[in-house]
Design a protein around this motif. Structure first.
Motif, PDB file in Angstrom:
ATOM      1  N   ARG A  53      19.887 -14.605 -20.273  1.00 59.10           N
ATOM      2  CA  ARG A  53      18.724 -14.274 -19.453  1.00 59.10           C
ATOM      3  C   ARG A  53      17.835 -13.282 -20.195  1.00 59.10           C
ATOM      4  O   ARG A  53      16.598 -13.401 -20.169  1.00 59.10           O
ATOM      5  CB  ARG A  53      19.170 -13.665 -18.114  1.00 59.10           C
ATOM      6  CG  ARG A  53      19.784 -14.646 -17.134  1.00 59.10           C
ATOM      7  CD  ARG A  53      18.825 -15.704 -16.675  1.00 59.10           C
ATOM      8  NE  ARG A  53      17.526 -15.149 -16.265  1.00 59.10           N
ATOM      9  CZ  ARG A  53      16.470 -15.887 -15.966  1.00 59.10           C
ATOM     10  NH1 ARG A  53      16.557 -17.197 -16.037  1.00 59.10           N
ATOM     11  NH2 ARG A  53      15.341 -15.327 -15.594  1.00 59.10           N
ATOM     12  N   ALA A  54      18.453 -12.314 -20.860  1.00 58.79           N
ATOM     13  CA  ALA A  54      17.671 -11.355 -21.647  1.00 58.79           C
ATOM     14  C   ALA A  54      16.934 -12.054 -22.789  1.00 58.79           C
ATOM     15  O   ALA A  54      15.788 -11.705 -23.120  1.00 58.79           O
ATOM     16  CB  ALA A  54      18.594 -10.266 -22.197  1.00 58.79           C
ATOM     17  N   LEU A  55      17.591 -13.050 -23.393  1.00 53.13           N
ATOM     18  CA  LEU A  55      16.947 -13.812 -24.468  1.00 53.13           C
ATOM     19  C   LEU A  55      15.717 -14.542 -23.934  1.00 53.13           C
ATOM     20  O   LEU A  55      14.655 -14.544 -24.576  1.00 53.13           O
ATOM     21  CB  LEU A  55      17.952 -14.796 -25.066  1.00 53.13           C
ATOM     22  CG  LEU A  55      17.499 -15.692 -26.223  1.00 53.13           C
ATOM     23  CD1 LEU A  55      18.690 -16.044 -27.125  1.00 53.13           C
ATOM     24  CD2 LEU A  55      16.851 -16.999 -25.734  1.00 53.13           C
ATOM     25  N   LEU A  56      15.844 -15.163 -22.760  1.00 54.83           N
ATOM     26  CA  LEU A  56      14.710 -15.893 -22.184  1.00 54.83           C
ATOM     27  C   LEU A  56      13.559 -14.959 -21.833  1.00 54.83           C
ATOM     28  O   LEU A  56      12.383 -15.308 -22.004  1.00 54.83           O
ATOM     29  CB  LEU A  56      15.163 -16.667 -20.945  1.00 54.83           C
ATOM     30  CG  LEU A  56      16.151 -17.821 -21.191  1.00 54.83           C
ATOM     31  CD1 LEU A  56      16.556 -18.434 -19.868  1.00 54.83           C
ATOM     32  CD2 LEU A  56      15.559 -18.867 -22.122  1.00 54.83           C
ATOM     33  N   ASP A  57      13.896 -13.772 -21.354  1.00 54.24           N
ATOM     34  CA  ASP A  57      12.844 -12.800 -21.025  1.00 54.24           C
ATOM     35  C   ASP A  57      12.114 -12.351 -22.294  1.00 54.24           C
ATOM     36  O   ASP A  57      10.909 -12.057 -22.267  1.00 54.24           O
ATOM     37  CB  ASP A  57      13.443 -11.583 -20.320  1.00 54.24           C
ATOM     38  CG  ASP A  57      13.961 -11.927 -18.930  1.00 54.24           C
ATOM     39  OD1 ASP A  57      13.532 -12.965 -18.376  1.00 54.24           O
ATOM     40  OD2 ASP A  57      14.812 -11.176 -18.415  1.00 54.24           O
ATOM     41  N   PRO A  61       6.873 -18.998 -26.176  1.00 52.25           N
ATOM     42  CA  PRO A  61       6.757 -20.394 -26.619  1.00 52.25           C
ATOM     43  C   PRO A  61       6.629 -20.476 -28.141  1.00 52.25           C
ATOM     44  O   PRO A  61       5.856 -19.730 -28.758  1.00 52.25           O
ATOM     45  CB  PRO A  61       5.484 -20.882 -25.923  1.00 52.25           C
ATOM     46  CG  PRO A  61       5.403 -20.047 -24.693  1.00 52.25           C
ATOM     47  CD  PRO A  61       5.906 -18.689 -25.097  1.00 52.25           C
ATOM     48  N   GLY A  62       7.399 -21.377 -28.725  1.00 49.45           N
ATOM     49  CA  GLY A  62       7.385 -21.534 -30.177  1.00 49.45           C
ATOM     50  C   GLY A  62       8.540 -20.828 -30.866  1.00 49.45           C
ATOM     51  O   GLY A  62       8.817 -21.083 -32.043  1.00 49.45           O
ATOM     52  N   ASP A  63       9.241 -19.929 -30.147  1.00 47.46           N
ATOM     53  CA  ASP A  63      10.410 -19.273 -30.745  1.00 47.46           C
ATOM     54  C   ASP A  63      11.557 -20.283 -30.886  1.00 47.46           C
ATOM     55  O   ASP A  63      11.607 -21.302 -30.175  1.00 47.46           O
ATOM     56  CB  ASP A  63      10.870 -18.098 -29.881  1.00 47.46           C
ATOM     57  CG  ASP A  63       9.891 -16.933 -29.932  1.00 47.46           C
ATOM     58  OD1 ASP A  63       8.973 -16.970 -30.772  1.00 47.46           O
ATOM     59  OD2 ASP A  63      10.048 -15.996 -29.119  1.00 47.46           O
ATOM     60  N   HIS A  85      14.184 -27.882 -21.908  1.00 46.86           N
ATOM     61  CA  HIS A  85      12.936 -27.964 -21.150  1.00 46.86           C
ATOM     62  C   HIS A  85      12.314 -26.582 -20.923  1.00 46.86           C
ATOM     63  O   HIS A  85      11.149 -26.492 -20.527  1.00 46.86           O
ATOM     64  CB  HIS A  85      13.185 -28.632 -19.785  1.00 46.86           C
ATOM     65  CG  HIS A  85      13.313 -30.119 -19.867  1.00 46.86           C
ATOM     66  ND1 HIS A  85      12.293 -30.937 -20.301  1.00 46.86           N
ATOM     67  CD2 HIS A  85      14.353 -30.949 -19.571  1.00 46.86           C
ATOM     68  CE1 HIS A  85      12.682 -32.204 -20.268  1.00 46.86           C
ATOM     69  NE2 HIS A  85      13.937 -32.248 -19.824  1.00 46.86           N
ATOM     70  N   ARG A  86      13.067 -25.545 -21.145  1.00 46.52           N
ATOM     71  CA  ARG A  86      12.626 -24.197 -20.780  1.00 46.52           C
ATOM     72  C   ARG A  86      11.558 -23.667 -21.742  1.00 46.52           C
ATOM     73  O   ARG A  86      11.808 -23.480 -22.945  1.00 46.52           O
ATOM     74  CB  ARG A  86      13.831 -23.248 -20.790  1.00 46.52           C
ATOM     75  CG  ARG A  86      13.498 -21.798 -20.556  1.00 46.52           C
ATOM     76  CD  ARG A  86      13.251 -21.508 -19.096  1.00 46.52           C
ATOM     77  NE  ARG A  86      12.857 -20.129 -18.902  1.00 46.52           N
ATOM     78  CZ  ARG A  86      12.923 -19.498 -17.751  1.00 46.52           C
ATOM     79  NH1 ARG A  86      13.376 -20.124 -16.684  1.00 46.52           N
ATOM     80  NH2 ARG A  86      12.522 -18.246 -17.637  1.00 46.52           N
TER      81      ARG A  86
END
Length: 306
Positions: A53-57, A61-63, A85-86
């Motif tokens: 979750r910390a990674l997603l925060d 886009p593009g990472d 899809h995220r």
């Protein structure tokens, strides 16, 4: 665009050493690492894990998200498609079946995952689930078969306190760890533990013979030496070491892989001294060479007496 590295292990007894090796070999530039606490289960959806979750925060886009193997991040088809899809994140898997796939392919206009990427992901994930299910079924069948034969699962017991003296005596006489484990119905680790606890007594007995490894030593005995010793008069421990040896083919001949206490190896070496030639009896060159090969192996692993 950032390189985000994700690591996870399922139990607190595991380490990320293998993941570190795989990821280091890829040469990821300026990695930003997110590592779950030890024991984070793969059954938990990635979006419910604190570090992911910390990674997603953190991600934009593009990472690109880098993982060593697929199962470090996801468990099944649904999980991996959710991640892909995220936020249009690119996913790079560096080992296993998915490492040969480009999971970043998207439609140039809609930005959605290409249908071929979805198909390959679903196919490989389904194959992985099938493999896990088959392994579980085979394990269950194996346990049922063992129970039918009277065998119980789980960790094998330790050496009973009343049997440690017998284990010590047999070990000092040259009985191998594997043979003692079979004799007493315990694991090899249990025998090693029992022997380690008694090692001070072992050291005292072996003191006059100089320092020696704590556990029995495995050496390859040339065939000509083996033939000579089989016909010689040996003590019980020496004879047992030969009888328990494993024959190894070596070209036209063979050797005997013998596992025994260092003192037993030294006694066997002394027994074949006549192969160097006795008084009035010339030595056979091949036998003398075989004995010296064995002597070199004993002297390398077991220091000679001072």
């Amino acid at each position: 665009m950032a390189n985000l590295v994700y690591k996870r292990v399922s139990t607190d007894q595991q380490s990320t050493a293998r993941q570190d090796l795989v990821l280091d070999e890829t040469g990821i530039e300026d990695p930003v690492v997110f590592e779950e606490d030890p024991g984070t289960s793969s059954r938990l959806h990635p979006f419910q894990r604190p570090k992911f979750r910390a990674l997603l925060d953190y991600a934009r886009p593009g990472d690109t998200v880098h993982i060593s193997e697929m199962f470090r991040l996801v468990r099944g088809t649904g999980h991996i498609l959710d991640v892909l899809h995220r936020d249009r994140l690119a996913l790079r898997i560096h080992d296993g079946a998915f490492s040969a796939m480009d999971l970043t392919g998207r439609h140039p206009r809609t930005g959605e995952l290409l249908s071929t990427v979805k198909f390959m992901v679903q196919t490989l994930a389904a194959a992985g689930e099938l493999q896990r299910d088959l392994q579980s079924e085979l394990t269950y069948d194996g346990l049922r078969t063992a129970e039918a034969k009277g065998n119980k699962g789980g960790r094998r017991p330790a050496v009973p306190a009343g049997k440690t003296a017998d284990v010590r005596t047999a070990y000092l006489e040259g009985r191998s760890i594997a043979a003692l484990a079979r004799d007493h119905g315990v694991s090899r680790g249990a025998i090693r533990t029992a022997v380690a606890e008694l090692m001070p007594d072992h050291t005292a007995i072996e003191q006059e013979a100089g320092p020696a490894p704590k556990l029995p030593v495995t050496l390859d005995m040339p065939g000509k030496v083996t033939d000579f010793l089989h016909a010689a008069e040996l003590e019980a421990a020496e004879r047992a070491a030969l009888d328990q040896g494993v024959t190894m083919r070596r070209g036209q001949g063979c050797t005997l892989r013998v596992t025994a206490a260092p003192a037993v190896h030294r006694r066997l070496l002394a027994r074949c001294q006549p192969l160097d030639g006795a008084q009035g009896v010339p030595a056979v060159p091949a036998q003398r060479q075989a004995r010296r090969e064995y002597e070199n192996r004993v002297s390398t692993l077991v220091p000679p007496r001072p």
